[in-house]
Design a protein around this motif. Structure first.
Motif, PDB file in Angstrom:
ATOM      1  N   TRP A 144       0.796  -1.208  -0.230  1.00 22.68           N
ATOM      2  CA  TRP A 144      -0.038  -0.003  -0.014  1.00 22.68           C
ATOM      3  C   TRP A 144       0.890   1.265   0.060  1.00 22.68           C
ATOM      4  N   SER A 145       1.825   1.214   0.892  1.00 19.22           N
ATOM      5  CA  SER A 145       2.692   2.299   0.758  1.00 19.22           C
ATOM      6  C   SER A 145       3.527   2.703  -0.529  1.00 19.22           C
ATOM      7  N   ILE A 146       3.735   1.673  -1.371  1.00 17.21           N
ATOM      8  CA  ILE A 146       4.253   2.111  -2.559  1.00 17.21           C
ATOM      9  C   ILE A 146       3.210   2.437  -3.865  1.00 17.21           C
ATOM     10  N   ASP A 147       2.001   1.707  -3.654  1.00 18.77           N
ATOM     11  CA  ASP A 147       0.870   1.955  -4.670  1.00 18.77           C
ATOM     12  C   ASP A 147       0.247   3.123  -4.447  1.00 18.77           C
ATOM     13  N   GLN A 148       0.113   3.461  -3.003  1.00 25.04           N
ATOM     14  CA  GLN A 148      -0.732   4.898  -2.789  1.00 25.04           C
ATOM     15  C   GLN A 148       0.173   5.836  -1.855  1.00 25.04           C
ATOM     16  N   PRO A 149       1.379   6.195  -2.652  1.00 25.42           N
ATOM     17  CA  PRO A 149       2.219   6.958  -1.811  1.00 25.42           C
ATOM     18  C   PRO A 149       1.623   8.410  -1.053  1.00 25.42           C
ATOM     19  N   GLU A 150       0.621   8.929  -1.908  1.00 26.94           N
ATOM     20  CA  GLU A 150      -0.027  10.154  -1.543  1.00 26.94           C
ATOM     21  C   GLU A 150      -0.814   9.830   0.129  1.00 26.94           C
ATOM     22  N   GLN A 151      -1.566   8.548   0.038  1.00 24.28           N
ATOM     23  CA  GLN A 151      -2.045   8.136   1.212  1.00 24.28           C
ATOM     24  C   GLN A 151      -1.196   7.930   2.228  1.00 24.28           C
ATOM     25  N   PHE A 152      -0.115   7.031   1.863  1.00 25.57           N
ATOM     26  CA  PHE A 152       0.728   6.871   3.008  1.00 25.57           C
ATOM     27  C   PHE A 152       1.548   7.894   3.830  1.00 25.57           C
ATOM     28  N   TRP A 153       2.017   8.754   2.775  1.00 28.69           N
ATOM     29  CA  TRP A 153       2.741   9.838   3.431  1.00 28.69           C
ATOM     30  C   TRP A 153       2.000  11.072   4.178  1.00 28.69           C
ATOM     31  N   THR A 154       0.676  10.959   3.709  1.00 26.72           N
ATOM     32  CA  THR A 154      -0.367  11.938   4.610  1.00 26.72           C
ATOM     33  C   THR A 154      -0.402  11.201   5.884  1.00 26.72           C
ATOM     34  N   SER A 155      -0.649   9.788   5.925  1.00 25.68           N
ATOM     35  CA  SER A 155      -0.677   9.167   7.100  1.00 25.68           C
ATOM     36  C   SER A 155       0.675   9.397   8.156  1.00 25.68           C
ATOM     37  N   VAL A 156       1.842   9.149   7.261  1.00 31.01           N
ATOM     38  CA  VAL A 156       3.012   9.648   8.248  1.00 31.01           C
ATOM     39  C   VAL A 156       3.054  10.881   8.943  1.00 31.01           C
ATOM     40  N   TRP A 157       2.471  11.881   8.038  1.00 30.65           N
ATOM     41  CA  TRP A 157       2.409  13.465   8.407  1.00 30.65           C
ATOM     42  C   TRP A 157       1.399  13.512   9.647  1.00 30.65           C
ATOM     43  N   GLU A 158       0.278  12.753   9.578  1.00 29.22           N
ATOM     44  CA  GLU A 158      -0.719  12.852  10.566  1.00 29.22           C
ATOM     45  C   GLU A 158      -0.381  12.152  11.714  1.00 29.22           C
ATOM     46  N   TYR A 159       0.122  10.838  11.827  1.00 30.01           N
ATOM     47  CA  TYR A 159       0.461   9.825  12.835  1.00 30.01           C
ATOM     48  C   TYR A 159       1.752  10.522  13.513  1.00 30.01           C
ATOM     49  N   GLY A 160       2.786  11.276  12.899  1.00 35.11           N
ATOM     50  CA  GLY A 160       3.845  11.944  13.390  1.00 35.11           C
ATOM     51  C   GLY A 160       3.473  13.129  14.255  1.00 35.11           C
ATOM     52  N   GLY A 161       2.335  13.692  14.009  1.00 38.59           N
ATOM     53  CA  GLY A 161       1.809  14.735  14.372  1.00 38.59           C
ATOM     54  C   GLY A 161       2.757  16.073  14.106  1.00 38.59           C
ATOM     55  N   VAL A 162       3.166  15.989  12.866  1.00 40.42           N
ATOM     56  CA  VAL A 162       3.822  17.222  12.176  1.00 40.42           C
ATOM     57  C   VAL A 162       3.264  18.464  12.418  1.00 40.42           C
ATOM     58  N   ILE A 163       4.195  19.349  13.137  1.00 42.18           N
ATOM     59  CA  ILE A 163       3.657  20.696  13.353  1.00 42.18           C
ATOM     60  C   ILE A 163       3.904  21.676  12.116  1.00 42.18           C
ATOM     61  N   GLY A 164       2.862  22.165  11.405  1.00 44.39           N
ATOM     62  CA  GLY A 164       2.849  22.756  10.133  1.00 44.39           C
ATOM     63  C   GLY A 164       1.559  22.775   9.386  1.00 44.39           C
ATOM     64  N   GLU A 165       1.736  23.546   8.263  1.00 46.10           N
ATOM     65  CA  GLU A 165       0.439  23.397   7.347  1.00 46.10           C
ATOM     66  C   GLU A 165       0.883  22.472   6.134  1.00 46.10           C
ATOM     67  N   ARG A 166      -0.035  21.355   5.959  1.00 42.99           N
ATOM     68  CA  ARG A 166       0.184  20.590   4.927  1.00 42.99           C
ATOM     69  C   ARG A 166      -0.157  20.979   3.673  1.00 42.99           C
ATOM     70  N   GLY A 167      -1.172  21.796   3.364  1.00 47.45           N
ATOM     71  CA  GLY A 167      -1.798  21.947   2.333  1.00 47.45           C
ATOM     72  C   GLY A 167      -2.285  20.725   1.783  1.00 47.45           C
ATOM     73  N   GLN A 168      -3.001  21.104   0.360  1.00 49.01           N
ATOM     74  CA  GLN A 168      -3.807  20.074  -0.075  1.00 49.01           C
ATOM     75  C   GLN A 168      -3.198  18.932  -0.955  1.00 49.01           C
ATOM     76  N   THR A 169      -2.014  19.450  -1.628  1.00 50.86           N
ATOM     77  CA  THR A 169      -1.476  18.744  -2.642  1.00 50.86           C
ATOM     78  C   THR A 169      -0.169  17.941  -1.968  1.00 50.86           C
ATOM     79  N   VAL A 170      -0.243  16.418  -2.079  1.00 51.58           N
ATOM     80  CA  VAL A 170       0.887  15.806  -1.443  1.00 51.58           C
ATOM     81  C   VAL A 170       2.055  15.446  -2.490  1.00 51.58           C
ATOM     82  N   LEU A 171       1.850  15.264  -3.724  1.00 49.86           N
ATOM     83  CA  LEU A 171       2.995  15.076  -4.778  1.00 49.86           C
ATOM     84  C   LEU A 171       2.424  15.349  -6.191  1.00 49.86           C
TER      85      LEU A 171
END
Length: 653
Positions: free
Chosen positions: A45-72
């Protein structure tokens, strides 16, 4: 079922349930409506859906910042893809999330210096240093350099630079003057923070003399900040622009808040340097967002770092593992910093540190593990190590016998996480996983979000066979590029020439039936007798089984229109290579590999040359043997060792 068909370690059901990667997968299933029952499914899944995966890493990691709408965007371009193009964040802010009284940093300088710093104190110290940098005119994109041991002041300087948007770059204080100038001369820092000296193996090593030469040769410098470590009194008149640390920050003692600059995802954070043994080091520029997301992923998911864990890696500030270690703050860890010899205190000091500070994650090198085995150390008997859950190894391939030693003589119940990646990506392509078994001699898995494959010379994927390690899709921690490489030509040549639009890393490796990975050495150091590629690690593993052999180095020597294998061995003190030992070396290699692996020549040397980060340098030795120049001996920790390989009469016949 035979022993060979069983893993060396299997996580308990309780450990799997408590792992952060298990929680991450559960959240991702709910968030995206996907089924992720095991690591294989999560990886796919992390390879097939990189936008979903890295969004999940951002959210799970509690990244402080503005993510925006576009992942890649431009996903099909490598290089050229852009991650989170609308995002704004600050790397330092994400590492300085807490200001409480829990330990942020613990420091041991061999057995000479021990201190600790709370999260609140770290925040204040960074605030003051950042204010002092701003007073010097340091702003976004300026370079702040460190010529420092792995000590708290180095972390403070990096975080202060990152809070402003300046670019941090570092070198270990054991680098010589020219080695430092080869690096910082290219990147032109405005401020240099440096120590007065350091301790190694019980000795005090002065740095002020070298620092005077360095400062005089860097016209970009506006200030040199000297950190007291080994001396009580300091004479700085010979060092241009020098101030002691206390004087540098004194005007800003009242500052208690940090002004974190919100920056683009791909804003430069670090400039790293290639080993530089074949020329002036390449200056590799890494982004703040890429480093943050990748390190959060590796710490939380692959290494199971939890808030309050105590993370240690034996590293200098000239190796990317220092940058990797420091990011552990973002995952809530306390960093256990160490500077000096790993064999101080009668070879026990790192294990002493583990017990004294409740170390949960013990990071070291394959060479350290091998040396402990050769010394006959049995930490399982001499130390508790009750808190250690993960033991990490990198720097060179960990041989199967190293796995045996860890589980037999260090600790039976831990995740042995052999990892491999590099300065090029500031992280790992292949590494550990807390919910997978550990198989003898294998790295546990390919990293999530990293489309790692092994290709043959024709660019076809292979399994159970040796080939080139490639990455077929973009990933956030790809370098921004190289410094002073405006058109990107050097960057593309380094990784994308072999297979267009595919990252070719230069490792010779294999994906196993378990989905694990075995690294056989660097591709450019592979041997080619009779046109058959042999990984150097295959030979090292066999030779270094012999108790007489401390270390070895193997090259391919051009000979009569072909290549012959030449093995150099460093023996235990007082031993001399004789015909019987040569015969046993060759027989051990023949019995456990193939006749093609058997060296045509076996020669004794007094020392093996290595880089500052401890990697042996086959290419430099090959150049010496062939009468070719070694372009940058300043990259070596012990350049005098090359003399043992020059003009050897035995290699003329």
């Amino acid at each position: 079922m035979s022993i060979k068909d069983q893993p060396l370690w299997q996580p308990s059901a309780e450990r799997v349930a408590a792992a952060r990667i298990t929680e991450f997968a559960r959240r991702a299933q709910s968030r995206w409506g996907v089924s992720l029952p095991d690591y294989a499914a999560l990886y796919a899944w992390s390879i097939d859906q990189p936008e979903q995966f890295w969004t999940s890493v951002w959210e799970y990691g509690g990244v402080i910042g503005e993510r925006g709408q576009t992942v890649l965007i431009d996903r099909e371009r490598m290089p050229g893809a852009k991650w989170f193009p609308e995002a704004r964040l600050n790397f330092a802010q994400n590492l300085l999330r807490s200001r409480d009284e829990q330990d942020a940093l613990v420091f041991w300088g061999e057995d000479r210096v021990k201190n600790r710093m709370s999260r609140g104190e770290l925040y204040c110290r960074v605030a003051q240093f950042a204010a002092a940098l701003r007073e010097q005119g340091v702003g976004k994109g300026d370079r702040v350099a460190a010529y420092m041991p792995n000590m708290p002041e180095t972390v403070i300087a990096m975080l202060a630079a990152a809070s402003i948007g300046a670019i941090f770059t570092s070198a270990s204080p054991d680098f010589g003057v020219q080695g430092v100038l080869d690096r910082f001369g290219q990147t032109e820092p405005k401020v240099l923070i440096a120590c007065d000296g350091y301790y190694y193996n019980g000795k005090t090593v002065d740095c002020l003399g070298k620092l005077a030469e360095i400062a005089a040769s860097l016209p970009s410098l506006k200030r040199v900040v000297v950190v007291p470590y080994v001396y009580a009194q300091h004479e700085l008149s010979a060092i241009a622009h020098a101030r002691m640390l206390v004087d540098f920050v004194a005007p800003h003692q009242a500052v208690t808040e940090i002004v974190f600059e919100p920056l683009p995802f791909d804003h430069p954070l670090y400039i790293m340097y290639s080993s530089g043994t074949t020329g002036v080091p390449k200056c590799i520029v890494h982004s703040a967002g890429g480093a943050l997301l990748q390190h959060l992923k590796e710490h939380m998911l692959h290494t199971d770092v939890k808030p309050g864990d105590r993370l240690f890696y034996f590293t200098t500030c000239g190796w990317m593992m220092w940058n990797w270690l420091v990011s552990g703050l973002a995952a809530g860890a306390t960093l256990l910093l160490y500077d000096g010899s790993p064999f101080a205190g009668g070879n026990r000091i790192l294990f002493d540190y583990a017990d004294a500070e409740g170390m949960t994650h013990f990071g070291t090198s394959a060479k350290f593990i091998d040396a402990c085995a050769k010394f006959g150390l049995k930490p399982k008997q001499s130390h508790s190590l009750a808190t250690v859950r993960v033991l990490m190894s990198t720097g060179s391939p960990l041989v199967p016998e190293g796995f045996d030693y860890v589980y037999r003589d260090i600790k039976a119940d831990l995740q042995l996480s052999s990892i491999s990646g590099g300065t090029d990506i500031l992280s790992c392509f292949v590494l550990g996983c807390p919910i997978l078994p550990v198989w003898r001699g294998e790295i546990q898995c390919r990293g999530l979000g990293m489309a790692v494959d092994v290709w043959d010379d024709d660019g076809r994927p292979v399994r159970g066979e040796k080939g080139e390690l490639v990455c077929t899709q973009p990933f956030p921690v790809m370098p921004i590029g190289f410094w002073n490489d405006a058109d990107g030509a050097k960057y593309r040549a380094a990784y994308f020439e072999r297979f267009p639009n595919v990252w070719c890393h230069g490792d010779f490796c294999e994906i196993t039936e378990h989905g694990g990975v075995i690294i056989y050495g660097r591709s450019d150091a592979t041997l080619n007798p009779g046109g058959v590629r042999i990984g150097t690690a295959e030979i090292y593993r066999q030779v270094e089984k012999l108790q007489e052999v401390v270390e070895s180095l193997v090259i391919g020597q051009d000979w009569q229109g072909d290549v012959r294998v030449v093995l150099f061995v460093k023996l235990r003190d007082g031993l001399v290579l004789d015909d019987d030992l040569v015969r046993r070396i060759r027989q051990t290699i023949r019995d456990n590999t193939t006749p093609r692996h058997v060296p045509a020549k076996v020669l004794q040397v007094a020392d093996i040359p290595r880089t500052k980060s401890g990697k042996i340098v086959e290419l430099a030795v090959r150049n010496v043997v062939h009468g070719q120049p070694v372009k940058n001996i300043e990259a070596l920790a012990n350049p005098e060792a090359l003399a043992h390989f020059r003009d050897r009469a035995e290699l003329a016949s």
